[in-house]
Design a protein around this motif. Structure first.
Motif, short mmCIF file in Angstrom:
data_model
loop_
_atom_site.label_atom_id
_atom_site.label_comp_id
_atom_site.label_asym_id
_atom_site.label_seq_id
_atom_site.Cartn_x
_atom_site.Cartn_y
_atom_site.Cartn_z
N PHE A 11 0.76 -1.20 -0.06
CA PHE A 11 -0.03 0.14 -0.01
C PHE A 11 0.78 1.31 0.27
N GLY A 12 2.08 1.21 0.09
CA GLY A 12 3.01 2.29 0.10
C GLY A 12 3.01 3.16 -1.10
N VAL A 13 3.43 4.58 -1.24
CA VAL A 13 3.16 5.29 -2.28
C VAL A 13 4.38 4.91 -3.13
N ILE A 14 5.57 4.75 -2.63
CA ILE A 14 6.62 4.23 -3.34
C ILE A 14 6.24 3.24 -4.31
N ASN A 15 5.61 1.96 -4.12
CA ASN A 15 5.26 0.82 -4.95
C ASN A 15 4.06 1.09 -5.58
N GLN A 16 3.07 1.62 -5.07
CA GLN A 16 1.97 1.94 -5.63
C GLN A 16 1.95 3.09 -6.77
N VAL A 17 2.41 4.21 -6.56
CA VAL A 17 2.48 5.40 -7.19
C VAL A 17 3.75 5.66 -8.19
N LEU A 18 4.74 5.40 -7.51
CA LEU A 18 6.11 5.55 -8.27
C LEU A 18 6.44 4.47 -9.18
N LEU A 19 6.24 3.14 -8.90
CA LEU A 19 6.53 2.01 -9.54
C LEU A 19 5.54 1.55 -10.26
N GLY A 20 4.40 1.93 -10.16
CA GLY A 20 3.34 1.53 -10.83
C GLY A 20 2.74 0.37 -10.55
N GLY A 21 2.40 0.07 -9.07
CA GLY A 21 2.05 -1.17 -8.40
C GLY A 21 2.98 -2.22 -8.37
N ALA A 22 4.24 -1.94 -8.19
CA ALA A 22 4.99 -3.15 -7.94
C ALA A 22 4.94 -3.67 -6.58
N ALA A 23 5.19 -4.78 -6.54
CA ALA A 23 5.26 -5.24 -4.93
C ALA A 23 6.79 -5.83 -4.44
N ILE A 24 7.59 -4.54 -4.45
CA ILE A 24 8.89 -4.56 -3.87
C ILE A 24 9.06 -4.63 -2.44
N PRO A 25 9.57 -5.75 -1.79
CA PRO A 25 9.44 -5.97 -0.27
C PRO A 25 10.65 -4.95 0.39
N TRP A 26 10.25 -3.67 0.19
CA TRP A 26 11.46 -2.80 0.90
C TRP A 26 11.68 -2.89 2.15
N LEU A 27 10.92 -3.06 2.76
CA LEU A 27 11.23 -3.36 4.50
C LEU A 27 11.20 -4.70 4.94
N THR A 28 11.04 -5.83 4.19
CA THR A 28 10.71 -6.99 4.70
C THR A 28 12.03 -8.02 3.92
N ASP A 29 12.64 -7.64 3.01
CA ASP A 29 13.67 -8.29 2.45
C ASP A 29 14.92 -8.04 3.14
N PRO A 30 15.90 -8.88 3.54
CA PRO A 30 16.87 -8.57 4.42
C PRO A 30 17.84 -7.41 3.79
N TRP A 31 18.25 -7.49 2.34
CA TRP A 31 19.21 -6.81 1.75
C TRP A 31 18.38 -5.32 1.33
N LEU A 32 16.97 -5.47 0.98
CA LEU A 32 16.51 -4.26 0.59
C LEU A 32 16.25 -3.33 1.91
N ALA A 33 15.76 -3.96 3.02
CA ALA A 33 15.65 -3.31 4.18
C ALA A 33 16.77 -2.62 4.75
N LYS A 34 17.97 -3.18 4.43
CA LYS A 34 19.29 -2.22 4.78
C LYS A 34 19.40 -1.05 4.00
N LEU A 35 19.22 -1.48 2.57
CA LEU A 35 19.17 -0.35 1.65
C LEU A 35 17.97 0.77 2.10
N SER A 36 17.02 0.33 2.45
CA SER A 36 15.97 1.31 2.68
C SER A 36 16.22 2.21 4.05
N VAL A 37 16.79 1.45 4.86
CA VAL A 37 17.30 2.25 6.08
C VAL A 37 18.39 3.16 5.84
N LEU A 38 19.50 2.60 4.80
CA LEU A 38 20.41 3.84 4.49
C LEU A 38 19.96 4.77 3.92
N GLY A 39 18.89 4.43 2.79
CA GLY A 39 18.24 5.58 1.96
C GLY A 39 17.77 6.46 2.70
N VAL A 40 16.71 6.09 3.71
CA VAL A 40 15.88 6.96 4.60
C VAL A 40 16.88 7.87 5.43
#
Lengths: 525, 411
Positions: free
Chosen positions: A354-383
């Motif tokens: 339901f997040g804006v990033i996936n829904q609006v910016l990425l056109g409904g993609a289902a990228i597990p930003w905060l639930t995948d170990p590496w993506l979560a680390k990336l998200s933390v660094l990004g934020v």
């Protein structure tokens, strides 16, 4: 206020006359008044430590501002006082707690633990009636209870068991008058409520019958203690089983066969907390991972925010750019937002479904930003990059503007290109100015609890660990979890303090080494 | 000369400050001083409440002040902060006399000796039994209950005219309604929400702890074994089918239901405020397993500090003023949680929605108040979430690992 004080200090140190001295007099009088008020309050509350500290500070303040020999102190005393109160004391207290077992089950003093055990283990005698009760006083000022049982009045004190009082007046179910006794009015009862609530009037000469007590001075109940405390021997005895409990080294009452009573008290336990911190096998594996990630997170956070901040600062430092002020103001906006709020917002925006990033910016993609170990680390660094670059942008802008123009001119004459100029002149000069801030930024990010807690809560969890820790947990959030401060384990402030001290040492050592390196940098320039 | 001016002005200001200071009714340390300075004041009570209860407690406190001449100071705090602050501050003597709280804090409070028992006497019978039971430990009552809360199935009657009997009925009815979601149940991302999912779990016969005959729990895990595995398998299946999703947070669930995007939502009375425009009914939660779906029931109440210097007042205020139908009804109106006092609950049950929640609550189980529960939550929710999201390939394995991890944490 502070400026006025400086003025006063200057005037006072020079001559003894003029408006400056008057201002100083008023300010010191104000400080003294507050101080004396504090001393009186501490006296009343019986806090002797605070009292002594306040008196010492007050004397020091008066001496410093009225002597002619302590000019430097006049400037640094306020800062020093606050340092003592807010830093040194806190660090000292944390150090003390690290050597105690303060935590769940060891929450208070022995005296309070004894009280709590006694009050928890006083049982109402089964089937005993509720007795309408009146608090009375005999000629000697000793308190007693007058109760009504089955329509008949009875009076007694702590020493004298209840006896019938046939000539008492009963009105609306309660005793209103007893000859030979004074009935206390509500106000007097409340003034002596401590005596009233601790008064136990035996029902009969046989202690096994129990005694009457009251909690509201309106109704009494017959109670029977299960535990009895022997002050002289310092033991607890269970009256129903006869088991004797004696205090042990852990701050609990323990029986001969090792059974303990639930409420304990705080005792010092030496290095036990430090041993626990590193002795639990379940934490061994996750600890290494978390330590590595903590360093990676702190270093990468500093590097990325500094790189972006410096890049933007250099871009916006170019005089050819129009509307620089507007851009700069916009750049600083993330800095103006409270960190925890921003982290919360981002955690919503990065929601997988339901997040804006996936829904609006990425056109409904289902990228597990905060639930995948590496993506979560990336998200933390990004934020953290988003949160932190304005700060670096600010300090780099300031540093860039103070760089001397002549060295650039010299570089140009020597025929240095843009890259060479940046590498050999801008960068080193910039680092001299910003290195201490980078070190403090490292220390801050090393303990950036808010971001982790609000953004990922440490998740996603390690699949292979048996403790509730996750891939984005850093040391400080691990401490929060291990010591049960998040409610997932029994709270242990002793352990938390011990681990905090370990982190403090780590950060302190790294900062000290880094500062040493900076000094070399300064020699270069 | 100048020194004496300084001394004089310092003295004068101190005196002024002292005068202001002792004028404040700020309880605790200055309370004793007040009592001796002003014989007319009978003492003061400090009560911690959260935002939703402040107005109602203030009303009761005013009545008490008027009748007894006692100062009652209401301190508003965040509900989440009260538990830890009470534990930390009571031993220092700086804590309140009374605090509002939930019954599942009881185990921790008694183990740390920060609460005192309350003798309700014959009044105990005026309360709904489960509410007093929840505040009872080892035969002693430690709190005055005032509200009972539990979740149930909230149904939008326009979209689903009939109450579903089983879980499959509910999903079928939800699909038939043609809304975006067949039904809604909240989760909290990868942290899960075992509280809201608990009725599904109990329908498979896998309660969290073993229960004694008197309703209290003992620290022996019961959520493992065959029944627990069956529940885990079911969670995995439903996650695959898309009926359960960990991305539906509380806010998303409430908003979707309010917009009519689903005929059903599993939730508590605290949600109703947002559903004012809808025609609602409250039904029992349909069971996916073969046993009844029992949610947790939580009881809210007031605790008395073990270190209260005004124990007499505190007990008097709670037992004789906060247990009246008027006070309990006022609390109900302020917070929307069904009252614990039978008389007030009966009055509140005129509202069919309140009656619906009460009926579901009658067959619910109290949330464990033993301190061991703290170690369960964090493993429990995450495991459920990882099974639902498909992150854990084998639900049964994940569930069994959770059981052994919790056992490890309990020691």
């Amino acid at each position: 206020m502070s400026r006025a004080r400086y003025k006063g200090a200057e005037a006072g140190s020079g001559t003894f006359s003029g408006a400056g001295f008057a201002v100083k007099l008023v300010l010191i009088a104000l400080v003294d008044a507050l101080g004396v008020f504090g001393v009186l309050a501490a006296w009343r509350a019986g806090s002797w430590g605070i009292l002594a500290a306040m008196v010492a500070l007050l004397v020091a303040a008066n001496w410093v501002y009225f002597t002619k020999r302590a000019l430097p102190l006049k400037y640094i005393l306020p800062g020093l006082a606050f340092l003592l109160v807010y830093q040194v004391y806190v660090v000292g207290y944390t150090g003390y707690v690290a050597f105690t077992n303060y935590g769940d089950g060891h929450n208070s003093t022995k005296e309070q633990a004894v009280d709590a055990l006694l009050v928890q283990n006083e049982r109402r005698v089964e089937g005993s009636p509720a007795l309408p009760l009146t608090v009375v006083e005999d000629g000697d000022g000793e308190l007693g209870f007058a109760v009504v049982e089955d329509g008949a009045a009875e009076v007694g004190t702590a020493e004298e068991p209840l006896v019938a009082a046939p000539d008492a007046t009963i009105d609306a179910g309660a005793v209103t008058e007893v000859p030979g006794w004074t009935v206390l009015d509500r106000a007097t009862v409340l003034q002596r409520q401590d005596e009233v609530t601790t008064l136990r009037v035996p029902v009969s000469d046989d202690a096994a019958d129990g005694s009457v007590r009251t909690q509201d001075a309106r109704t009494g109940y017959v109670f029977q203690p299960v535990l009895e405390y022997d002050e002289a021997a310092d033991t607890m005895t269970d009256t129903s089983t006869g088991v004797v409990y004696t205090p042990n080294d852990d701050g609990q009452f323990e029986s001969a066969d090792g059974e303990t009573l639930p409420v304990g008290w705080r005792v010092t336990v030496g290095f036990e907390n430090f041993a626990t911190a590193f002795g639990d096998e379940r934490y061994a594996g996750p600890f290494v991972k978390i330590l590595l990630w903590t360093f990676a997170f702190a270093v990468l956070s500093v590097v990325t925010t500094f790189a972006l901040g410096m890049f933007l600062a250099m871009v916006f430092n170019d005089p050819r750019l129009r509307g620089r002020k507007v851009y700069r103001t916009l750049m600083i906006l993330p800095y103006a937002m409270p960190g925890f709020l921003a982290a919360l917002l981002w955690s919503g925006m990065l929601n997988k479904s339901f997040g804006v990033i996936n829904q609006v910016l990425l056109g409904g993609a289902a990228i597990p930003w905060l639930t995948d170990p590496w993506l979560a680390k990336l998200s933390v660094l990004g934020v953290n990059l988003w949160l932190g670059f304005p700060y670096m942008f600010l300090i780099c802008t300031g540093a860039l503007q103070s760089l001397p123009g002549d060295v650039y001119e010299a570089a140009r004459i020597d025929g240095a290109g843009k890259w060479r100029t940046w590498r050999s002149i801008t960068m080193p000069l910039l680092l001299v100015a910003t290195a201490p801030l980078l070190i403090s930024s490292f220390a801050f990010n090393f303990n950036n609890f808010t971001l982790i807690k609000m953004l990922t809560g440490g998740g996603p969890r390690f699949d292979d660990a048996s403790v509730p820790l996750g891939h984005t947990d850093i040391l400080i959030s691990m401490v929060y979890n291990v010591s049960g401060l998040d409610g997932s384990a029994p709270r242990d402030y002793g352990l938390a303090s011990a681990l905090s001290i370990v982190i403090f040492v780590v950060v302190g050592v790294i900062s000290a080494i880094a500062f040493r390196q900076t000094r070399k940098l300064e020699e270069l320039s | 000369m100048r020194r004496s001016i300084l001394l004089a002005s310092a003295l004068a200001t101190t005196l002024a400050l002292t005068a202001c200071g002792s004028g404040e009714p700020s309880g605790d340390s200055s309370a004793d001083a007040d009592a001796s300075a002003k014989p007319s004041a009978l003492g003061s009570l400090t009560v911690w409440v959260d935002e939703t209860r402040e107005a109602a407690v203030t009303t009761a406190a005013e009545a008490y002040e008027a009748e007894s001449g006692v100062d009652v100071e209401i301190v508003q705090k965040n509900f989440e902060d009260i538990r830890a602050d009470f534990l930390a501050q009571v031993p220092t003597g700086e804590g309140p006399d009374i605090t509002v709280g939930a019954h599942d804090w009881l185990g921790e409070f008694t183990a740390n000796g920060v609460v005192a028992p309350i003798e309700l006497g014959d009044k105990a019978g005026d309360f709904i039994p489960v509410s007093v039971q929840a505040f009872t430990q080892d035969g002693q009552v430690y709190g005055l209950p005032y509200a009972i809360e539990n979740i149930a199935l909230i149904r939008n009657t326009e979209l689903a005219p009939e109450a579903p009997k089983t879980y499959d009925d509910m999903v079928a009815a939800g699909k038939k309604a043609g809304t975006k979601f067949p039904f809604l149940i909240q989760s909290d991302g990868d942290k899960g929400d075992p509280y809201t999912y608990y009725p599904f779990q109990t329908s498979f016969g896998a309660p969290v702890f073993e229960q004694n005959d008197d309703g209290s729990y003992r620290p022996e895990l019961a959520l493992g074994g065959e029944n627990g595995e069956a529940f885990a398998t079911w969670l995995g299946e439903q996650g695959d089918e898309g009926n359960l999703s960990i991305d539906i947070s509380y806010d998303i669930a409430v908003e979707a239901f309010a917009k009519g995007q689903s005929p059903f939502v599993i939730g508590g009375p605290w949600m109703l405020e947002q559903f004012k425009d809808l025609d609602l009914a409250v039904d029992p939660i349909p069971a996916p397993g073969d046993q009844p779906a029992q949610p947790f029931v939580g009881v809210q109440g007031f605790y008395v500090s073990a270190q209260s210097k005004n124990a007499l007042l505190a007990n008097d205020f709670l037992v004789n003023y906060m247990s009246t139908p008027e006070a309990q009804t006022a609390l109900f109106e302020a917070g929307g949680r069904p009252p614990a006092l039978v008389e007030a609950a009966d009055a509140a049950s005129e509202d069919p929605l309140v009656a619906g929640f009460r009926e579901v609550g009658a067959s619910a189980v109290p949330m464990p108040s033993i301190p061991e529960m703290g170690s369960v939550w964090s493993f429990w929710g995450v495991t459920e979430a990882s099974i639902i999201s498909g992150k854990a390939d084998d639900p049964v394995k994940a569930w069994n690992k959770m059981v052994s991890d919790i056992e490890g944490a309990l020691g």
